[in-house]
Design a protein around this motif. Structure first.
Motif, PDB file in Angstrom:
ATOM      1  N   LEU D   2       0.798  -1.218   0.000  1.00 42.42           N
ATOM      2  CA  LEU D   2       0.000   0.000   0.000  1.00 42.42           C
ATOM      3  C   LEU D   2       0.834   1.273   0.000  1.00 42.42           C
ATOM      4  CD1 LEU D   2      -2.996  -0.975   2.211  1.00 42.42           C
ATOM      5  CD2 LEU D   2      -2.900  -0.558  -0.236  1.00 42.42           C
ATOM      6  N   GLN D   5       0.953   3.279  -3.091  1.00 38.64           N
ATOM      7  CA  GLN D   5      -0.251   3.964  -3.535  1.00 38.64           C
ATOM      8  C   GLN D   5      -0.177   5.479  -3.348  1.00 38.64           C
ATOM      9  OE1 GLN D   5      -3.208   2.001  -4.203  1.00 38.64           O
ATOM     10  NE2 GLN D   5      -2.116   0.075  -3.991  1.00 38.64           N
ATOM     11  N   ASP D   6       0.645   5.901  -2.432  1.00 38.67           N
ATOM     12  CA  ASP D   6       0.704   7.334  -2.182  1.00 38.67           C
ATOM     13  C   ASP D   6       1.539   8.060  -3.225  1.00 38.67           C
ATOM     14  OD1 ASP D   6      -0.916   7.352   0.145  1.00 38.67           O
ATOM     15  OD2 ASP D   6       0.739   6.365   1.181  1.00 38.67           O
ATOM     16  N   ALA D   7       2.382   7.314  -3.894  1.00 45.73           N
ATOM     17  CA  ALA D   7       3.158   7.921  -4.972  1.00 45.73           C
ATOM     18  C   ALA D   7       2.238   8.161  -6.160  1.00 45.73           C
ATOM     19  CB  ALA D   7       4.287   6.977  -5.367  1.00 45.73           C
ATOM     20  N   PRO D   8       2.528   9.195  -6.949  1.00 45.07           N
ATOM     21  CA  PRO D   8       1.677   9.410  -8.117  1.00 45.07           C
ATOM     22  C   PRO D   8       1.754   8.213  -9.061  1.00 45.07           C
ATOM     23  CG  PRO D   8       3.617  10.842  -8.162  1.00 45.07           C
ATOM     24  CD  PRO D   8       3.621  10.157  -6.842  1.00 45.07           C
ATOM     25  N   ALA D   9       0.631   7.869  -9.669  1.00 47.52           N
ATOM     26  CA  ALA D   9       0.618   6.766 -10.633  1.00 47.52           C
ATOM     27  C   ALA D   9       1.514   7.141 -11.798  1.00 47.52           C
ATOM     28  CB  ALA D   9      -0.797   6.510 -11.114  1.00 47.52           C
ATOM     29  N   ALA D  10       2.089   6.132 -12.391  1.00 46.18           N
ATOM     30  CA  ALA D  10       3.016   6.390 -13.488  1.00 46.18           C
ATOM     31  C   ALA D  10       2.284   6.627 -14.805  1.00 46.18           C
ATOM     32  CB  ALA D  10       3.978   5.228 -13.619  1.00 46.18           C
ATOM     33  N   GLY D  14      -2.584   9.812 -14.485  1.00 45.55           N
ATOM     34  CA  GLY D  14      -2.527   9.711 -13.031  1.00 45.55           C
ATOM     35  C   GLY D  14      -3.887   9.481 -12.412  1.00 45.55           C
ATOM     36  N   ILE D  15      -4.733   8.754 -13.085  1.00 47.77           N
ATOM     37  CA  ILE D  15      -6.089   8.493 -12.587  1.00 47.77           C
ATOM     38  C   ILE D  15      -6.194   7.024 -12.190  1.00 47.77           C
ATOM     39  CG2 ILE D  15      -8.552   8.531 -13.179  1.00 47.77           C
ATOM     40  CD1 ILE D  15      -7.854  10.665 -15.310  1.00 47.77           C
ATOM     41  N   GLY D  16      -6.942   6.762 -11.131  1.00 50.19           N
ATOM     42  CA  GLY D  16      -7.108   5.396 -10.646  1.00 50.19           C
ATOM     43  C   GLY D  16      -6.090   5.091  -9.563  1.00 50.19           C
ATOM     44  N   ARG D  17      -6.224   3.933  -8.951  1.00 50.27           N
ATOM     45  CA  ARG D  17      -5.274   3.516  -7.917  1.00 50.27           C
ATOM     46  C   ARG D  17      -4.861   2.086  -8.217  1.00 50.27           C
ATOM     47  NH1 ARG D  17      -7.459  -0.325  -4.792  1.00 50.27           N
ATOM     48  NH2 ARG D  17      -9.733  -0.406  -4.679  1.00 50.27           N
ATOM     49  N   GLU D  18      -3.738   1.652  -7.621  1.00 50.05           N
ATOM     50  CA  GLU D  18      -3.325   0.274  -7.858  1.00 50.05           C
ATOM     51  C   GLU D  18      -4.254  -0.687  -7.137  1.00 50.05           C
ATOM     52  OE1 GLU D  18       0.683  -1.025  -8.101  1.00 50.05           O
ATOM     53  OE2 GLU D  18       1.401   0.917  -8.830  1.00 50.05           O
ATOM     54  N   ALA D  19      -4.520  -1.804  -7.775  1.00 49.33           N
ATOM     55  CA  ALA D  19      -5.333  -2.857  -7.175  1.00 49.33           C
ATOM     56  C   ALA D  19      -4.510  -3.584  -6.134  1.00 49.33           C
ATOM     57  CB  ALA D  19      -5.785  -3.839  -8.247  1.00 49.33           C
ATOM     58  N   THR D  20      -5.140  -3.995  -5.032  1.00 51.57           N
ATOM     59  CA  THR D  20      -4.409  -4.804  -4.046  1.00 51.57           C
ATOM     60  C   THR D  20      -4.379  -6.255  -4.536  1.00 51.57           C
ATOM     61  OG1 THR D  20      -6.345  -5.467  -2.747  1.00 51.57           O
ATOM     62  CG2 THR D  20      -5.333  -3.333  -2.201  1.00 51.57           C
TER      63      THR D  20
END
Ligand code: HEC
Ligand code: HEC
Ligand SMILES: [Ca+2]
Ligand SMILES: [Ca+2]
Ligand SMILES: [Ca+2]
Ligand SMILES: [Ca+2]
Ligand SMILES: [Ca+2]
Ligand SMILES: [Ca+2]
Ligand SMILES: [Co+2]
Ligand SMILES: [Co+2]
Lengths: 210, 401, 401, 210
Positions: D2, D5-10, D14-20
């Motif tokens: 997790l 997740q706080d780092a900006p998406a590459a 920059g939309i969405g979040r990484e899936a766990t």
């Protein structure tokens, strides 16, 4: 005549049938400024008052001043340049034919087409009276004298000349960069006025949409 | 990317429950194909409706409601959301009892049934219909807080119908016939005069909208289509067309739909709807809720003069402008959908859009319009609209310097 | 012109009562603008509905219904009438609980909310969606009597959504990623494999149809749009996209949606919907009721390969052909509306239409298809349809010499 | 993890979040012919029979022969060139992975996702047994031996070659005049078959739409 109906229509597609004279008469109820379409008939302002008080005053007010937000029918002369112009038959409308035509086709609201042609002459005469365009309550309006009446504001209508307005006439490319000097400042807030019906505290402002 | 903490995860080490738990709709079947013969929007879209403003008019029968532009996308307005304006409520007409008559200065006065009309060659065209009073409240400055209310008296629909020209030719217009009176069958027997040149050019008698029969509130079974011209002329429940040599100067073209200028004169025959645009998202009813970063600004542009050639967007209240992207069909006298994608830094914005049509007309500012016309025209307010966005993404209708 | 006697005139010397008498709707006001926040069709159009065929499938939850093509015009299908095909009924999903996941051969496995999706650049496109089994009953000859049943598993809608490409790029597709698995959130968890080339070319994730939010039965809140390809691939209630190096060979691409040939072999990966057309009016459910004279024949044409360049119509069962008039937008992978106007002399007709697309593919006859494929393919029957019209205007689905 | 997740998406936007990993595991239930996606687990045909009789037989029949119009799951071998081919797992399906994948995601109809991974192995083994692909009711299917099973019709699928069909390959202009010799004659009437549901006397014909 009906005999003609059995012959093929002369139109390119041959679709539809000729209207009977009775059918045209039933629907052809419009009246033009030059009097075209006026039916036979007559009525006085005094007769109109009785019909008006019975059928119209509940919405438009005893003197055409209107109840609540129903339309105002009389008064307002000289207000067209005011902040809140009052547009009535007397102050704004260019043609008397429009009164006859409209009342005959659409009034009284809720029971359209219930008036006789004479009733509409009488009501039109009374609306002239309420608007101080005729002063005599015995004034009789008829098919014969109808087009002799001119409404006060008739000459104040001009043809559409929007295209000559400076912002339309100027066809140069619009400014894209640094078009205004200072940062934008708010001059008026909708939220201050707070008239949007989605908010709980709806306050009706003056005016509306015709 | 948003931190996972902000996404409603029960326990961040596992994931969101809507993913990690099997939801009812993943397991149990829903309604079958016999349940909804005529479908409806999702229950979760119940807020997407036409809204009226009770205090605008004396009663709801002669009144208006507004299309929820901020909830829509593309250029087509769904039939159920096309704004309504009636003068005597919705006429409910059994199509077998409806007739269209042509009378006046014609060789043959004709009566058509609905079945007759469907035997003429048809055409399909997409047009906007805007009420001339749309944005009318804005003449005196920012008043209503939402594009549904400021600009929602417009819709854009694909019509199917018959060229008016074919019907008039079938009756045979006499040489003196220069004007047409169109009349509705409702209890207001609505009438408007239309110059013959327009009638023969691109007007239609439409029986279908967006593929299906016209809706009752839009004139079922037939309405007149008067492309690019003010909505009041598009007579609903059309029952009669009279050919004449002069205009009729009916109530809706004298008492109403004339534009009072500051000097007391009034313009008449102001038929064309001018070049105009509005940003629908964000807007007061559709604030920015996702915080800083990539965002989509969207809006609509249109002109009664033709197609839209360009839309510019400003985020600083007209100081600097950026060409927006027009997407989807670009058709004359139809709505155009535009987008402007940018990274929001979270600071205050003053959003404006400015449309230019293919005749070169540029959407004016409200100040330009007021300086020429004064504040009493009611109709044809196509001025540039400003939305203020604060740091929280809340949007308000404002007037600015 | 029809003789007046046939028009229901009470007394011919006066005229029809619907004209000479003032009707209720001419006098009394109808519903006001607060009555119908979301509008409905006229009460007189209650027959214009989707219909299902109970015996076609085991139950109504995994079944189909059909668009009433014979009641529609233009190219847009109204949302309420777009045919339905579900495998576990209509999933009712609260959009706040919906997620789209991208996993598999990507740099970052991502989860998007609906709000996230609306931050990507949008586009608007009009596409037909045809079920591969549309006209499937016709492989064995004329069976169902109405174009709603023979051809009604098609609709055409203006979509708003996000290019699939942008979403995949956001996740970062690895070099080995050549296929995409799309999965739905309904109780059938519908899946299809899509080649990456198509996914990156013109596929979209759509959230709106015809201007408003997707309908529940069409995948609310999001569906995959796979232009020109069979409807089953347009995954509804889309929840997941997995990138892989090989196709998945799921149930809907092996047991179903493979085309069994006469020799026992079966074609797989038959994705494109071939060039096709059908006459919608007249048709068995829409007979000719106006007798001899001018009439309008109308129909729809489409191709998964691109736009339609021409439609020919025959009224003598394919002996002679006439170029029809295509009217309205002509867009790739969208429905095209065609008309053929002619004077009916009252004699028997054998109506056929034949579409040609802009890649030069010509709609084949049913015989041509059967001679190559046999009668067991179920899917991809795009053969020329024949309607027989008798002297009374009654129309029937037939097979002819 | 997790923290990432706080780092900006590459991504570009920059939309969405990484899936766990747990989220991916929860939804990534698909199974491919090469075995990718198969979970740990195992089950015998005999175990499958008990689960099948309890959960599946009411629709698909005791032997996979189907009740009413529910899908047939077994039999039909050698019928693909018949007038009425019967397409089942044994007669038509190319890959066993599809059985596992589909039963796991969508069956039993009305209560999807209610089976354990072992249940699905057992049911898949039993469906092989009902289709005479395995003969021993003690046959155990597992992640380990899964890809060794080939279905009988696997080799009878060919890639789409519609464009090579004569009617598509021929790009010459279509005939417009006198294209067929005699007047058209009706060879088959839909009205004779009378299966259209709008008519009162609806008769279900053989076959339907898959
Ligand atoms: C129940 C209310 C009501 C009654 C009764 C009524 N009216 Fe009206 N009147 C209206 C409304 C509402 C309008 C505006 C209708 C519209 O939206 O087009 C109107 C409009 C008018 C107008 C046009 C006003 C303008 O400025 O354009 C005239 C003239 C008029 N009425 C005359 C009459 C007369 C004469 C009668 C009686 C015979 C009458 N009305 C009865 C409600 C009423
Ligand atoms: C209530 C009825 C019902 C029950 C119980 C049921 N099924 Fe099904 N089954 C169906 C239906 C309906 C379909 C087709 C669904 C669709 O339209 O996609 C189907 C499809 C299938 C298929 C694919 C058939 C094909 O030819 O593509 C398989 C395999 C299958 N079921 C196995 C099972 C198993 C194993 C069980 C028990 C665990 C089960 N089913 C329980 C109704 C049922
Ligand atoms: Ca007249
Ligand atoms: Ca007086
Ligand atoms: Ca308020
Ligand atoms: Ca997987
Ligand atoms: Ca056995
Ligand atoms: Ca029947
Ligand atoms: Co919404
Ligand atoms: Co109908």
């Amino acid at each position: 005549s009906l005999a003609a109906q059995d012959a093929p229509a002369a139109g390119k597609f041959g679709i539809g049938r000729e209207a009977t004279p009775e059918e045209v008469a039933a629907w052809d109820i419009d009246v033009r400024p030059d009097g075209l379409g006026l039916p036979e008939g007559r009525g006085t302002a005094a007769e109109g008052m009785a019909i008006y008080d019975e059928n119209c005053a509940s919405c438009h007010g005893d003197f055409g001043e209107a109840v609540d937000r129903w339309p105002v029918l009389a008064g307002g002369q000289g207000t067209l340049e005011n902040e809140r112009p009052e547009k009535t038959i007397g102050s704004y409308w260019p043609h008397l034919s429009t009164v006859y035509d409209y009342v005959r086709r659409a009034m009284p609201f809720g029971n359209a087409r219930s008036l006789s042609d004479d009733d509409v002459y009488a009501l039109t005469a009374y609306l002239l009276y309420l608007n101080d365009i005729v002063d005599d309550e015995d004034f009789e309006l008829s098919k014969e004298n109808f087009t002799s009446i001119k409404l006060p504001n008739a000459d104040n209508f001009i043809e559409d000349d929007r295209e000559s307005e400076p912002h339309y006439a100027d066809k140069s490319d619009p400014c894209m960069r640094d078009c205004k000097p200072d940062k934008a400042e708010v001059k008026m807030h909708a939220a201050v006025l707070d008239v949007t019906p989605e908010n709980a505290d709806d306050n009706a402002p003056q005016g509306g949409i015709d | 990317a948003a931190a996972l903490a902000g996404t409603g995860l029960a326990r961040a080490s596992e994931g969101e429950e809507v993913i990690t738990e099997i939801q009812d709709w993943n397991r149990y079947p829903g309604d079958g194909v016999d349940a909804r013969p005529y479908g409806q929007p999702s229950q979760f879209e119940a807020h997407v409706v036409r809204k009226n403003v009770p205090w605008l008019t004396s009663d709801s029968i002669s009144s208006i409601n507004f299309t929820p532009l901020h909830e829509l996308d593309g250029i087509i307005t769904p039939n159920g959301l096309c704004f309504e304006r009636h003068h005597a409520g919705i006429a409910e007409i059994e199509p077998g009892s409806h007739r269209l008559m042509i009378n006046g200065l014609v060789d043959r006065q004709l009566v058509f049934t609905m079945a007759d009309l469907k035997r003429f060659p048809r055409e399909n065209r997409i047009f906007f219909l805007e009420c001339a009073a749309n944005s009318g409240m804005e003449w005196r400055g920012a008043q209503l807080n939402g594009c549904q209310f400021t600009h929602g008296m417009i819709h854009c629909v694909a019509y199917t119908g018959v060229r008016l020209k074919y019907l008039l030719e079938e009756a045979g217009v006499k040489t003196a016939g220069k004007w047409l009176l169109a009349e509705g069958a409702d209890a207001s027997a609505m009438t408007r005069s239309i110059p013959m040149e327009k009638a023969l050019d691109d007007c239609m008698v439409a029986f279908a909208m967006n593929g299906e029969a016209l809706r009752p509130e839009q004139g079922y079974p037939i309405r007149l289509v008067v492309p690019g011209w003010e909505g009041n002329m598009w007579i609903k429940w059309l029952r009669r067309l009279e050919v004449g040599d002069e205009p009729w100067e009916q109530r809706e073209e004298t008492s109403k739909y004339t534009d009072l200028l500051a000097n007391g004169k009034a313009r008449r025959h102001t038929w064309v709807m001018d070049v105009k645009s509005v940003i629908t998202n964000p807007s007061p009813q559709a604030p920015i809720t996702h915080g800083k970063g990539a965002m989509v600004l969207s809006g609509l542009a249109w002109s009664g003069n033709g197609a839209i050639s360009r839309v510019d967007v400003s985020i600083d209240g007209g100081r600097n402008w950026h060409a927006a992207r027009i997407d989807g069909p670009s058709l004359p006298m139809a709505l155009h959908r535009f987008y402007y994608e940018f990274d929001w830094d979270g600071s205050e914005l003053f959003l404006q859009s400015r449309a230019i049509d293919d005749r070169g007309f540029i959407q004016p500012t409200k100040e330009q319009l007021r300086s020429v016309r004064g504040p009493n025209s009611i109709y044809h307010n196509n001025g540039i609209q400003t939305w203020h966005v604060d740091g929280e993404g809340v949007v308000e209708n404002v007037e600015i310097s």
